[in-house]
Design a protein around this motif. Structure first.
Motif, PDB file in Angstrom:
ATOM      1  N   ASN A   1     -34.089 -58.080 -50.126  1.00 51.02           N
ATOM      2  CA  ASN A   1     -34.865 -57.281 -50.188  1.00 51.02           C
ATOM      3  C   ASN A   1     -35.711 -56.678 -52.089  1.00 51.02           C
ATOM      4  O   ASN A   1     -36.436 -56.577 -52.060  1.00 51.02           O
ATOM      5  CB  ASN A   1     -35.147 -56.566 -49.523  1.00 51.02           C
ATOM      6  N   TRP A   2     -34.083 -56.616 -52.942  1.00 45.44           N
ATOM      7  CA  TRP A   2     -34.950 -56.759 -53.685  1.00 45.44           C
ATOM      8  C   TRP A   2     -36.066 -57.491 -54.258  1.00 45.44           C
ATOM      9  O   TRP A   2     -36.544 -57.914 -55.393  1.00 45.44           O
ATOM     10  CB  TRP A   2     -33.832 -56.606 -55.141  1.00 45.44           C
ATOM     11  N   GLN A   3     -35.511 -59.022 -54.263  1.00 46.43           N
ATOM     12  CA  GLN A   3     -36.564 -60.424 -54.555  1.00 46.43           C
ATOM     13  C   GLN A   3     -37.551 -60.405 -54.058  1.00 46.43           C
ATOM     14  O   GLN A   3     -38.646 -60.099 -54.807  1.00 46.43           O
ATOM     15  CB  GLN A   3     -35.531 -61.762 -54.262  1.00 46.43           C
ATOM     16  N   TRP A   4     -37.586 -59.773 -52.750  1.00 45.64           N
ATOM     17  CA  TRP A   4     -39.612 -60.028 -52.039  1.00 45.64           C
ATOM     18  C   TRP A   4     -39.487 -58.484 -53.063  1.00 45.64           C
ATOM     19  O   TRP A   4     -41.263 -58.670 -53.227  1.00 45.64           O
ATOM     20  CB  TRP A   4     -38.812 -58.839 -50.532  1.00 45.64           C
ATOM     21  N   MET A   5     -39.049 -57.234 -53.601  1.00 48.67           N
ATOM     22  CA  MET A   5     -39.860 -55.603 -54.229  1.00 48.67           C
ATOM     23  C   MET A   5     -40.091 -56.773 -55.305  1.00 48.67           C
ATOM     24  O   MET A   5     -41.469 -56.709 -55.965  1.00 48.67           O
ATOM     25  CB  MET A   5     -38.974 -54.918 -54.988  1.00 48.67           C
ATOM     26  N   TYR A   6     -39.576 -57.783 -55.963  1.00 51.01           N
ATOM     27  CA  TYR A   6     -39.703 -58.267 -57.291  1.00 51.01           C
ATOM     28  C   TYR A   6     -41.059 -59.097 -57.231  1.00 51.01           C
ATOM     29  O   TYR A   6     -41.576 -58.953 -58.015  1.00 51.01           O
ATOM     30  CB  TYR A   6     -38.936 -59.254 -58.369  1.00 51.01           C
ATOM     31  N   LYS A   7     -41.284 -59.426 -56.425  1.00 49.09           N
ATOM     32  CA  LYS A   7     -42.401 -60.530 -55.390  1.00 49.09           C
ATOM     33  C   LYS A   7     -43.615 -59.959 -55.373  1.00 49.09           C
ATOM     34  O   LYS A   7     -44.581 -60.536 -56.294  1.00 49.09           O
ATOM     35  CB  LYS A   7     -41.949 -61.595 -54.599  1.00 49.09           C
ATOM     36  N   GLN A   8     -43.506 -59.128 -54.925  1.00 52.94           N
ATOM     37  CA  GLN A   8     -44.651 -58.376 -55.158  1.00 52.94           C
ATOM     38  C   GLN A   8     -44.937 -57.694 -56.003  1.00 52.94           C
ATOM     39  O   GLN A   8     -46.294 -57.042 -56.215  1.00 52.94           O
ATOM     40  CB  GLN A   8     -44.665 -56.821 -53.363  1.00 52.94           C
ATOM     41  N   MET A   9     -44.257 -57.092 -57.279  1.00 51.20           N
ATOM     42  CA  MET A   9     -44.272 -56.371 -58.470  1.00 51.20           C
ATOM     43  C   MET A   9     -45.419 -57.020 -59.158  1.00 51.20           C
ATOM     44  O   MET A   9     -46.504 -56.761 -59.503  1.00 51.20           O
ATOM     45  CB  MET A   9     -43.449 -55.625 -59.328  1.00 51.20           C
ATOM     46  N   HIS A  10     -44.912 -58.513 -59.320  1.00 51.19           N
ATOM     47  CA  HIS A  10     -44.761 -59.745 -59.685  1.00 51.19           C
ATOM     48  C   HIS A  10     -46.050 -59.686 -59.103  1.00 51.19           C
ATOM     49  O   HIS A  10     -47.540 -59.924 -60.019  1.00 51.19           O
ATOM     50  CB  HIS A  10     -44.963 -61.128 -60.069  1.00 51.19           C
ATOM     51  N   ALA A  11     -47.025 -60.147 -58.016  1.00 47.36           N
ATOM     52  CA  ALA A  11     -48.658 -59.904 -57.523  1.00 47.36           C
ATOM     53  C   ALA A  11     -48.765 -59.086 -57.258  1.00 47.36           C
ATOM     54  O   ALA A  11     -50.232 -59.459 -57.283  1.00 47.36           O
ATOM     55  CB  ALA A  11     -48.238 -60.405 -55.430  1.00 47.36           C
ATOM     56  N   GLY A  12     -48.956 -57.751 -57.712  1.00 48.79           N
ATOM     57  CA  GLY A  12     -49.834 -56.733 -58.205  1.00 48.79           C
ATOM     58  C   GLY A  12     -49.661 -56.253 -59.237  1.00 48.79           C
ATOM     59  O   GLY A  12     -50.227 -55.602 -59.528  1.00 48.79           O
ATOM     60  N   GLY A  13     -49.503 -57.509 -60.068  1.00 48.71           N
ATOM     61  CA  GLY A  13     -50.063 -56.866 -61.835  1.00 48.71           C
ATOM     62  C   GLY A  13     -49.020 -56.305 -62.539  1.00 48.71           C
ATOM     63  O   GLY A  13     -48.978 -55.594 -63.681  1.00 48.71           O
ATOM     64  N   LEU A  14     -47.482 -55.562 -61.940  1.00 48.75           N
ATOM     65  CA  LEU A  14     -46.256 -55.006 -62.604  1.00 48.75           C
ATOM     66  C   LEU A  14     -46.261 -56.142 -63.250  1.00 48.75           C
ATOM     67  O   LEU A  14     -45.419 -57.304 -62.507  1.00 48.75           O
ATOM     68  CB  LEU A  14     -45.991 -54.584 -61.590  1.00 48.75           C
ATOM     69  N   VAL A  15     -44.802 -55.256 -64.544  1.00 44.85           N
ATOM     70  CA  VAL A  15     -43.881 -56.882 -65.002  1.00 44.85           C
ATOM     71  C   VAL A  15     -42.585 -56.046 -64.307  1.00 44.85           C
ATOM     72  O   VAL A  15     -42.274 -55.137 -64.302  1.00 44.85           O
ATOM     73  CB  VAL A  15     -43.887 -56.207 -66.444  1.00 44.85           C
ATOM     74  N   PRO A  16     -41.584 -57.002 -63.433  1.00 45.03           N
ATOM     75  CA  PRO A  16     -40.406 -56.754 -63.099  1.00 45.03           C
ATOM     76  C   PRO A  16     -39.195 -55.930 -64.006  1.00 45.03           C
ATOM     77  O   PRO A  16     -39.412 -56.564 -65.156  1.00 45.03           O
ATOM     78  CB  PRO A  16     -39.983 -58.494 -62.351  1.00 45.03           C
ATOM     79  N   PRO A  17     -38.751 -55.707 -63.702  1.00 43.90           N
ATOM     80  CA  PRO A  17     -37.445 -54.545 -64.328  1.00 43.90           C
ATOM     81  C   PRO A  17     -37.231 -55.946 -64.655  1.00 43.90           C
ATOM     82  O   PRO A  17     -36.641 -56.970 -64.484  1.00 43.90           O
ATOM     83  CB  PRO A  17     -36.289 -54.186 -63.729  1.00 43.90           C
ATOM     84  N   GLU A  18     -36.338 -55.671 -66.254  1.00 45.32           N
ATOM     85  CA  GLU A  18     -35.691 -56.971 -67.465  1.00 45.32           C
ATOM     86  C   GLU A  18     -34.381 -56.356 -67.361  1.00 45.32           C
ATOM     87  O   GLU A  18     -33.993 -55.197 -67.823  1.00 45.32           O
ATOM     88  CB  GLU A  18     -36.332 -56.798 -68.987  1.00 45.32           C
ATOM     89  N   LEU A  19     -33.652 -57.374 -66.230  1.00 46.51           N
ATOM     90  CA  LEU A  19     -32.348 -56.924 -66.179  1.00 46.51           C
ATOM     91  C   LEU A  19     -31.198 -57.861 -66.643  1.00 46.51           C
ATOM     92  O   LEU A  19     -31.662 -59.387 -67.257  1.00 46.51           O
ATOM     93  CB  LEU A  19     -31.281 -57.045 -64.978  1.00 46.51           C
ATOM     94  N   LYS A  20     -30.145 -58.101 -67.128  1.00 49.12           N
ATOM     95  CA  LYS A  20     -28.897 -59.008 -67.993  1.00 49.12           C
ATOM     96  C   LYS A  20     -27.660 -58.977 -67.438  1.00 49.12           C
ATOM     97  O   LYS A  20     -27.811 -58.304 -66.867  1.00 49.12           O
ATOM     98  CB  LYS A  20     -28.482 -57.794 -68.905  1.00 49.12           C
ATOM     99  N   ASN A  21     -27.864 -60.301 -67.130  1.00 52.75           N
ATOM    100  CA  ASN A  21     -26.971 -60.873 -67.100  1.00 52.75           C
ATOM    101  C   ASN A  21     -25.197 -60.763 -67.813  1.00 52.75           C
ATOM    102  O   ASN A  21     -24.819 -60.102 -68.563  1.00 52.75           O
ATOM    103  CB  ASN A  21     -26.233 -63.045 -66.888  1.00 52.75           C
TER     104      ASN A  21
END
Length: 368
Positions: free
Chosen positions: A348-368
């Motif tokens: 569901n985090w992955q779902w959120m990132y997709k929703q952000m992208h679809a809404g023109g928002l930049v998903p958070p940049e996270l580090k491995n």
């Protein structure tokens, strides 16, 4: 590219991190949630208003959990019908900021030396939350029955009376030094600790976010809440529709914009969440309204407001405009309602990132 955050790992040595957490959460008593789907017949036998939050004794909590086990509605995606996890509004918000947005976070509070206390530590540590400000004390960890009906609405019955808690004289300036935000949930029984934590946090230059907890808490202790707002120390206030209605004392003619205007007299940022109708937010003279996301797939509303706060605070930490803060909040709030409990699952985090992208928002940049 979205990668994983620079989190402190479970089992790290005791001691403060080199860099203080950007966002601290005040949870006077660590809390374990027992979340389950139940039918309406059980809710009719639970004392208090359906849909709200009302404290119960240890005996009452055990009675409710026994009733749950007898009349459980199994969840389609769980082997166990009850999810047990670290809970509480502040913990949900802090965990979401860390796990989903890569913001460094910490908890200030106390937990018992029992199995529930260990569970709280393990769950929050796994999500990357700094627990060096969480004191271990002899005694019980708080627990809460979170009862979710077939419509996804939740009724909360916390047991806090016998739980260990952090006292007002235990805060130190070192707890807050270097952090940017303190997240607080209104609670009359912990008002002394809340006021002292805010006082010390303000000395250290932190901004303060306040969640209004529940409509019962606002209704029963409204004057004390107004006094807290009148100090001018609350920078950001979140209220859901029921809490907003209680704070302005309106009946059937309730206007959320009126509640927003009331809160904004005291706070730099004011937010009224409206469930399936989205949210209203105000900063200075700017007012925005943003629709909800994911409501059609709601399984459980537990944590929706808490995770909305995670996204909104992420936006503020990153310096986003007010409308974008609300949009991120709508995405993160929508992510948690897709499964049982106040913790967002990885898919569901992955779902959120997709929703952000679809809404023109930049998903958070996270580090491995």
């Amino acid at each position: 590219m979205v990668a994983e955050a620079d989190h402190q790992q479970p089992g790290r040595p005791a001691g403060r991190a080199a860099d203080p957490p950007k966002v601290l959460g005040l949870q006077v008593s660590a809390l374990i949630d027992h979340v389950a789907h139940v039918d309406w017949s059980l809710l009719d036998r639970v004392p208090g208003d359906r849909g709200g939050s009302q404290q119960v004794s240890f005996e009452e909590l055990n009675h409710i959990l026994n009733e749950v086990n007898a009349l459980i509605l199994p969840s389609s995606d769980d082997l166990s019908p009850v999810r047990t996890m670290a809970g509480g509004s502040v913990a949900n918000t802090i965990r979401g900021l860390s796990a989903g947005f890569g913001i460094s976070t910490g908890i200030i509070g106390a937990r018992g030396d029992d199995d529930q206390g260990v569970l709280f530590v393990n769950n929050m540590s796994f999500s990357g939350v700094d627990l060096t400000r969480l004191r271990a004390k002899k005694g019980h960890t708080a627990q809460c029955a979170c009862l979710v009906d077939a419509s996804g609405n939740r009724t909360m019955r916390p047991c806090l009376s016998s739980a260990v808690k952090l006292q007002a004289n235990e805060f130190t300036r070192e707890d807050f030094q270097g952090s940017k935000w303190l997240v607080v949930r209104y609670a009359q029984q912990n008002l002394g600790q809340i006021v002292e934590a805010i006082r010390v946090a303000k000395q250290e230059g932190l901004s303060v976010s306040l969640d209004l907890a529940s409509f019962e808490m606002v209704r029963d202790y409204r004057s004390q809440l107004i006094s807290l707002l009148e100090t001018g120390n609350i920078d950001l206030c979140f209220a859901n529709e029921d809490e907003a209605r209680e704070i302005i004392g309106e009946g059937l003619t309730f206007d959320p914009e009126e509640a927003l205007a009331f809160l904004s007299k005291y706070c730099k940022w004011a937010v009224v969440t409206l469930a399936s109708k989205g949210c209203l937010a105000k900063h200075g003279k700017q007012v925005v309204q943003v629709p909800a996301i994911g409501e059609s797939n709601a399984v459980d509303a537990t944590g929706a407001g808490d995770l909305f706060a995670s996204g909104f605070l992420y936006g503020l930490v990153k310096g986003l405009p007010l409308e974008e803060c609300c949009k991120v909040g709508a995405c993160s709030g929508g992510s948690v309602i897709r499964a049982l409990g106040g913790e967002v699952r990885p898919e569901n985090w992955q779902w959120m990132y997709k929703q952000m992208h679809a809404g023109g928002l930049v998903p958070p940049e996270l580090k491995n």
